[in-house]
Design a protein around this motif. Structure first.
Motif, mmCIF file in Angstrom:
data_model
loop_
_atom_site.group_PDB
_atom_site.id
_atom_site.type_symbol
_atom_site.label_atom_id
_atom_site.label_comp_id
_atom_site.label_asym_id
_atom_site.label_seq_id
_atom_site.Cartn_x
_atom_site.Cartn_y
_atom_site.Cartn_z
ATOM 1 N N ALA A 194 -11.248 -6.271 -4.534
ATOM 2 C CA ALA A 194 -10.285 -5.211 -4.218
ATOM 3 C C ALA A 194 -11.036 -4.116 -3.497
ATOM 4 O O ALA A 194 -12.205 -3.843 -3.793
ATOM 5 C CB ALA A 194 -9.658 -4.681 -5.504
ATOM 6 N N ASP A 195 -10.374 -3.502 -2.540
ATOM 7 C CA ASP A 195 -10.995 -2.519 -1.664
ATOM 8 C C ASP A 195 -11.139 -1.165 -2.368
ATOM 9 O O ASP A 195 -10.137 -0.534 -2.702
ATOM 10 C CB ASP A 195 -10.111 -2.382 -0.410
ATOM 11 C CG ASP A 195 -10.694 -1.420 0.599
ATOM 12 O OD1 ASP A 195 -11.774 -0.866 0.338
ATOM 13 O OD2 ASP A 195 -10.070 -1.246 1.660
ATOM 14 N N ALA B 45 -5.767 6.610 -5.645
ATOM 15 C CA ALA B 45 -4.796 7.153 -6.610
ATOM 16 C C ALA B 45 -5.391 7.143 -8.019
ATOM 17 O O ALA B 45 -5.168 8.066 -8.807
ATOM 18 C CB ALA B 45 -3.503 6.344 -6.567
ATOM 19 N N LEU B 46 -6.145 6.089 -8.333
ATOM 20 C CA LEU B 46 -6.790 6.008 -9.645
ATOM 21 C C LEU B 46 -7.821 7.119 -9.807
ATOM 22 O O LEU B 46 -7.871 7.787 -10.848
ATOM 23 C CB LEU B 46 -7.444 4.626 -9.812
ATOM 24 C CG LEU B 46 -8.188 4.378 -11.119
ATOM 25 C CD1 LEU B 46 -7.296 4.597 -12.325
ATOM 26 C CD2 LEU B 46 -8.760 2.955 -11.140
ATOM 27 N N ALA C 220 -4.690 2.511 -3.629
ATOM 28 C CA ALA C 220 -4.618 2.343 -5.084
ATOM 29 C C ALA C 220 -5.886 2.864 -5.757
ATOM 30 O O ALA C 220 -5.822 3.544 -6.790
ATOM 31 C CB ALA C 220 -4.398 0.871 -5.435
ATOM 32 N N ALA C 221 -7.049 2.557 -5.165
ATOM 33 C CA ALA C 221 -8.314 3.024 -5.738
ATOM 34 C C ALA C 221 -8.364 4.547 -5.685
ATOM 35 O O ALA C 221 -8.815 5.207 -6.630
ATOM 36 C CB ALA C 221 -9.490 2.417 -4.983
ATOM 37 N N LEU D 272 -15.986 0.305 -11.571
ATOM 38 C CA LEU D 272 -15.061 -0.504 -12.373
ATOM 39 C C LEU D 272 -14.658 -1.773 -11.617
ATOM 40 O O LEU D 272 -14.636 -2.869 -12.188
ATOM 41 C CB LEU D 272 -13.822 0.325 -12.706
ATOM 42 C CG LEU D 272 -12.705 -0.377 -13.474
ATOM 43 C CD1 LEU D 272 -12.617 0.141 -14.903
ATOM 44 C CD2 LEU D 272 -11.348 -0.208 -12.809
ATOM 45 N N ILE D 273 -14.360 -1.619 -10.336
ATOM 46 C CA ILE D 273 -13.967 -2.772 -9.512
ATOM 47 C C ILE D 273 -15.109 -3.798 -9.474
ATOM 48 O O ILE D 273 -14.901 -4.996 -9.652
ATOM 49 C CB ILE D 273 -13.587 -2.312 -8.080
ATOM 50 C CG1 ILE D 273 -12.272 -1.515 -8.117
ATOM 51 C CG2 ILE D 273 -13.455 -3.506 -7.133
ATOM 52 C CD1 ILE D 273 -11.905 -0.854 -6.790
ATOM 53 N N ALA E 195 -6.089 10.412 -10.487
ATOM 54 C CA ALA E 195 -5.587 10.498 -11.868
ATOM 55 C C ALA E 195 -6.737 10.782 -12.844
ATOM 56 O O ALA E 195 -6.575 11.544 -13.804
ATOM 57 C CB ALA E 195 -4.868 9.212 -12.253
ATOM 58 N N VAL F 17 2.152 2.790 -3.578
ATOM 59 C CA VAL F 17 1.316 3.302 -4.670
ATOM 60 C C VAL F 17 1.827 4.668 -5.110
ATOM 61 O O VAL F 17 1.880 5.593 -4.306
ATOM 62 C CB VAL F 17 -0.161 3.434 -4.220
ATOM 63 C CG1 VAL F 17 -0.997 4.095 -5.302
ATOM 64 C CG2 VAL F 17 -0.731 2.076 -3.852
ATOM 65 N N PRO F 18 2.252 4.802 -6.392
ATOM 66 C CA PRO F 18 2.711 6.121 -6.831
ATOM 67 C C PRO F 18 1.497 7.002 -7.059
ATOM 68 O O PRO F 18 0.541 6.608 -7.708
ATOM 69 C CB PRO F 18 3.426 5.826 -8.149
ATOM 70 C CG PRO F 18 2.939 4.498 -8.598
ATOM 71 C CD PRO F 18 2.220 3.824 -7.476
ATOM 72 N N SER G 103 -9.074 1.671 -0.872
ATOM 73 C CA SER G 103 -7.626 1.477 -0.726
ATOM 74 C C SER G 103 -6.861 2.636 -1.348
ATOM 75 O O SER G 103 -7.408 3.376 -2.171
ATOM 76 C CB SER G 103 -7.226 0.180 -1.423
ATOM 77 O OG SER G 103 -7.565 0.265 -2.796
ATOM 78 N N ASP H 161 0.816 -1.226 0.000
ATOM 79 C CA ASP H 161 0.000 0.000 0.000
ATOM 80 C C ASP H 161 0.845 1.271 0.000
ATOM 81 O O ASP H 161 0.526 2.217 -0.731
ATOM 82 C CB ASP H 161 -0.945 0.025 1.224
ATOM 83 C CG ASP H 161 -2.287 -0.645 0.914
ATOM 84 O OD1 ASP H 161 -2.495 -1.062 -0.239
ATOM 85 O OD2 ASP H 161 -3.116 -0.749 1.833
#
Lengths: 216, 216
Positions: free
Chosen positions: A119-120, A128-129, A125-126, A111-112, A132, A90-91, A123, A87
Motif C-alpha cells: 500500500a502506498d 488521512a490516518l 488513505a495513509a 505500520l504499512i 487522525a 477517503v473520509p 496515498s 481515493d
C-alpha cells in the motif's frame, strides 16, 4: 434500446442522460437515424457507475469524469483503476495538521511496512490516518494508538472479505462500481456495527455498576 | 485558578468560556469577590469534553447541553451516559428509506440476537445499519450482506479494544470525553486502514494481471 427505455431501465431521466453525454461521462449512443440513437448494456452499466460515484460517493461531475477516464483506459491495470475510483472517497477528519504530522506519517509508513502491506504510504488513505493520529495526540489521547494493531487486524479481515466479494464480479466497469459502493457503504456498516458492539461491551463493563467511576 | 489561567490551560478564549457558562454547558466558577470567580480541575475537564463534542463530534450547543446534563446526573448509569454521548455521532448514509426498511430492521435485530449482543435494536446505530442494508439492496449489491458477519467479527474486536482503552480512564467525565473522541477518530482510523488493506488485497488479487477483467 432507445433513450426512453434506457431511462426506464436505470431510473435516470432523459435530460440527465443527455447531460451526462454532453459532460463526457457517458458515451453517446449509436446513431440509427439523424434523430435517433441506440443504447446498449454498456450504457446501463455505465449509468450505474455514474450514479454510484455521484450519489453514494458524493463526487463532483469533474471527479466522475476522472474515474470513467481511468476505467476506459485499457492500458491501466485494474488495481490502479480501483485506486482512482476510491481515493476520492477517503473520509478525512478535518483538522489543521499540527507539528506532529511528519512523525505521524513515519509511523503510518512503519505500520504499512511492518504488516507487509503493498500500500502506498503517500496515498490519501495513509495521509488521512496520519491526520487522525495527530488529532488524537492533540486531544490528549495519544495513547489510543496502542490499539492501532487491533484496528489493523480488523481492517485486514474486512478488506479481504470486500475483495472476495468484488472479485466475484467479472466486468471491469461493474467491478469499479462495486468497489465504490462497497467502500462507502462498508464504512457506514462497519461504524454502525462498531457502535452496536460498543453497547454490548459497555453493558458488560459498566452495566452492572449502579454508578460510574465518579470523581467529578 | 482565575478565568485567564483556565483559558491558557485549555486554549479556549475567555469570551468563549463565558459563553459556555451562559449556555449552561459549563458550571459557573466559585465567586471569590463580586467581580472574580475561581475555577478548578473539573472546569478544565469539562472544557475538554465540550470541545470534543463540538469540534470532534460536530454536535450543536443544544446537543452538548443534552450530553453534559446526562453526565451530571449521578443517577444515570455510566453505560447510559456513554450512549447519550455517542448516539448523536452515528454517521448515517442519507437515503430515502425504501420499501425494504422493515425487513432490514428485522435482519439487524436478528444479527444482534444471533451474536448475543446486549445492544438496543431500536438505537440510532441499528437504524443506520438497516438504512445502509436497504441502500445496498437498492443499488443492486444486496449480496454484499454475505460479508456482514465478517464485518461484525471485526467490529467486535475493535469495540473490545476501545472499551479496554476507555476503561483505563477512571473519572466519569473523562470517560465520556474519551468515548466521543474514540468513536469519531476510531471511525476515521478504521476507514483509512481498511483502504490501505484494500490496496494490498487489490494488488495481490489484480496487481499481477496486466489488464483487467475486460468485458466493457
Amino acid at each position: 434500446m432507445r433513450i426512453g427505455e434506457l431511462s426506464r431501465r436505470t431510473g435516470v431521466s432523459v435530460p440527465t442522460i443527455k447531460f451526462y453525454v454532453r459532460e463526457g461521462l457517458l458515451p453517446a449512443g449509436e446513431l440509427t437515424s439523424p434523430n435517433q440513437a441506440s443504447y446498449g448494456e454498456t450504457h446501463v452499466q455505465r449509468l450505474r457507475l455514474i450514479r454510484a460515484l455521484l450519489d453514494v460517493g458524493g463526487l463532483s461531475v469533474a471527479g466522475v469524469r476522472g474515474v470513467v477516464t481511468a476505467v476506459d483506459d485499457a492500458e491501466q491495470p485494474v488495481h490502479k483503476v480501483l485506486g482512482a475510483a476510491t481515493d476520492p472517497l477517503v473520509p478525512r477528519y478535518e483538522r489543521e495538521p499540527g507539528d506532529g504530522i511528519e512523525e505521524a506519517r513515519k509511523r503510518v509508513a512503519g505500520l504499512i511496512a511492518a504488516r507487509g502491506w503493498h500500500a502506498d504510504p503517500s496515498s490519501p488513505a495513509a495521509d488521512a490516518l496520519a491526520v487522525a493520529i495527530v488529532a488524537l495526540d492533540d486531544l490528549g489521547h495519544g495513547r489510543f494508538v496502542e490499539v492501532l494493531d487491533t484496528y489493523a487486524d480488523a481492517a485486514e479481515g474486512v478488506a479481504r472479505a470486500d475483495l472476495d466479494y468484488v472479485a466475484r464480479h467479472v466486468a471491469r466497469e461493474e467491478l469499479v462500481e462495486s468497489a465504490v459502493v462497497g467502500t462507502v457503504l462498508g464504512d457506514a456498516i462497519f461504524s454502525s456495527l462498531r457502535r452496536l458492539a460498543h453497547m454490548d461491551a459497555s453493558d458488560s463493563t459498566f452495566g452492572r455498576t449502579a454508578r460510574g467511576g465518579g470523581a467529578e
